[in-house]
Motif scaffolding. Structure first.
Motif, PDB file in Angstrom:
ATOM      1  N   UNK A   1      -5.879   3.798   9.908  1.00 42.55           N
ATOM      2  CA  UNK A   1      -5.121   2.779   9.180  1.00 42.55           C
ATOM      3  C   UNK A   1      -5.872   1.458   9.133  1.00 42.55           C
ATOM      4  N   UNK A   2      -6.516   1.103  10.243  1.00 45.91           N
ATOM      5  CA  UNK A   2      -7.305  -0.125  10.274  1.00 45.91           C
ATOM      6  C   UNK A   2      -8.471  -0.058   9.299  1.00 45.91           C
ATOM      7  N   UNK A   3      -9.119   1.107   9.218  1.00 44.15           N
ATOM      8  CA  UNK A   3     -10.213   1.281   8.257  1.00 44.15           C
ATOM      9  C   UNK A   3      -9.695   1.038   6.841  1.00 44.15           C
ATOM     10  N   UNK A   4      -8.543   1.606   6.523  1.00 45.22           N
ATOM     11  CA  UNK A   4      -7.954   1.423   5.189  1.00 45.22           C
ATOM     12  C   UNK A   4      -7.671  -0.055   4.920  1.00 45.22           C
TER      13      UNK A   4
ATOM     14  N   UNK B   1       1.200  -3.609   5.809  1.00 42.80           N
ATOM     15  CA  UNK B   1       0.453  -3.078   4.654  1.00 42.80           C
ATOM     16  C   UNK B   1       0.849  -3.809   3.378  1.00 42.80           C
ATOM     17  N   UNK B   2       1.228  -5.063   3.549  1.00 41.17           N
ATOM     18  CA  UNK B   2       1.651  -5.882   2.416  1.00 41.17           C
ATOM     19  C   UNK B   2       0.725  -7.082   2.267  1.00 41.17           C
ATOM     20  N   UNK B   3       0.407  -7.378   1.020  1.00 41.82           N
ATOM     21  CA  UNK B   3      -0.506  -8.470   0.711  1.00 41.82           C
ATOM     22  C   UNK B   3       0.081  -9.285  -0.432  1.00 41.82           C
ATOM     23  N   UNK B   4      -0.282 -10.549  -0.486  1.00 39.68           N
ATOM     24  CA  UNK B   4       0.160 -11.440  -1.558  1.00 39.68           C
ATOM     25  C   UNK B   4      -1.052 -12.231  -2.035  1.00 39.68           C
ATOM     26  N   UNK B   5      -1.147 -12.400  -3.338  1.00 36.86           N
ATOM     27  CA  UNK B   5      -2.209 -13.243  -3.894  1.00 36.86           C
ATOM     28  C   UNK B   5      -1.568 -14.237  -4.843  1.00 36.86           C
TER      29      UNK B   5
ATOM     30  N   UNK C   1      -4.631  12.725   1.636  1.00 41.33           N
ATOM     31  CA  UNK C   1      -3.845  11.500   1.529  1.00 41.33           C
ATOM     32  C   UNK C   1      -4.718  10.386   0.933  1.00 41.33           C
ATOM     33  N   UNK C   2      -4.230   9.783  -0.133  1.00 36.98           N
ATOM     34  CA  UNK C   2      -4.960   8.702  -0.789  1.00 36.98           C
ATOM     35  C   UNK C   2      -4.136   7.414  -0.693  1.00 36.98           C
ATOM     36  N   UNK C   3      -4.753   6.382  -0.135  1.00 41.88           N
ATOM     37  CA  UNK C   3      -4.100   5.072  -0.070  1.00 41.88           C
ATOM     38  C   UNK C   3      -4.326   4.374  -1.409  1.00 41.88           C
ATOM     39  N   UNK C   4      -3.245   3.971  -2.034  1.00 39.30           N
ATOM     40  CA  UNK C   4      -3.321   3.239  -3.300  1.00 39.30           C
ATOM     41  C   UNK C   4      -2.441   2.004  -3.175  1.00 39.30           C
TER      42      UNK C   4
ATOM     43  N   UNK D   1       0.829  -1.198   0.000  1.00 42.12           N
ATOM     44  CA  UNK D   1       0.000   0.000   0.000  1.00 42.12           C
ATOM     45  C   UNK D   1       0.866   1.251   0.000  1.00 42.12           C
ATOM     46  N   UNK D   2       0.486   2.201  -0.824  1.00 39.95           N
ATOM     47  CA  UNK D   2       1.158   3.498  -0.884  1.00 39.95           C
ATOM     48  C   UNK D   2       0.449   4.452   0.080  1.00 39.95           C
ATOM     49  N   UNK D   3       1.218   5.238   0.798  1.00 36.62           N
ATOM     50  CA  UNK D   3       0.730   6.280   1.716  1.00 36.62           C
ATOM     51  C   UNK D   3       0.066   5.727   2.975  1.00 36.62           C
TER      52      UNK D   3
END
Length: 176
Positions: A86-89, A113-117, A149-152, A71-73
């Motif tokens: 942060x939890x909401x995001x 804030x890292x994910x793997x698929x 601030x936009x989470x991308x 996740x960015x930002x």
């Protein structure tokens, strides 16, 4: 009475296994749960086929794509608005991930804030299309905007033919 006690204990064990396999905030697999899923998928790939291919010197495996997402930002949201924001995001991101992938895919919260698929039997084009669509949907989601601030998400894709006799836990460690 003894039968009821056994049933109750079985339920307790099932509840503990569930807690041990999933991230409590996002509901996605955690490292331990993902390892179990990888073992299940590997068994479906047929480890015996892998051994035969090694003996014959021929390549084998099943098409698979691995998406690694960061996740960015996110840190900026946590630092500026607190861990609750942060939890909401993270919950919103998890909703997107659950909708973006198929039931047979393995989606993991692999870090803060890292994910793997892991997209089983997915073509490179299919994985790329899914990643682009996911990134666009997240960018358009107002729930991931915290004032300015936009989470991308940034997504890396690895694609190939997968065949291994190693267990799921080793694969999870390799993805780090």
């Amino acid at each position: 009475l003894m039968k009821n006690e056994i049933v109750a204990k079985d339920r307790e064990i099932a509840a503990i296994e569930l807690v041990a396999a999933f991230d409590p905030l996002t509901g996605l697999y955690n490292r331990r749960g993902a390892a179990v899923e990888f073992d299940r998928v590997l068994n479906g790939f047929g480890r015996q086929d892998y051994e035969i291919a090694l003996f014959n010197g021929t390549p084998t495996g099943h098409e698979m794509s691995i998406l690694v997402m960061d996740l960015n930002n996110f840190k900026e949201v946590n630092d500026t608005y607190g861990h609750g924001a942060g939890d909401v995001a993270l919950v919103v991101v998890a909703e997107h991930l659950k909708r973006a992938f198929r039931p047979e895919d393995i989606v993991i919260r692999s870090g803060g804030d890292e994910f793997t698929a892991s997209l089983v039997r997915a073509t490179n084009d299919g994985a790329t299309h899914r990643a682009e669509k996911l990134a666009a949907l997240m960018l358009a989601d107002d729930r991931l905007r915290f004032n300015s601030i936009c989470v991308s998400v940034s997504i890396g894709i690895s694609h190939g033919f997968f065949a291994t006799k190693r267990g799921g836990l080793q694969i999870i460690d390799d993805l780090k």
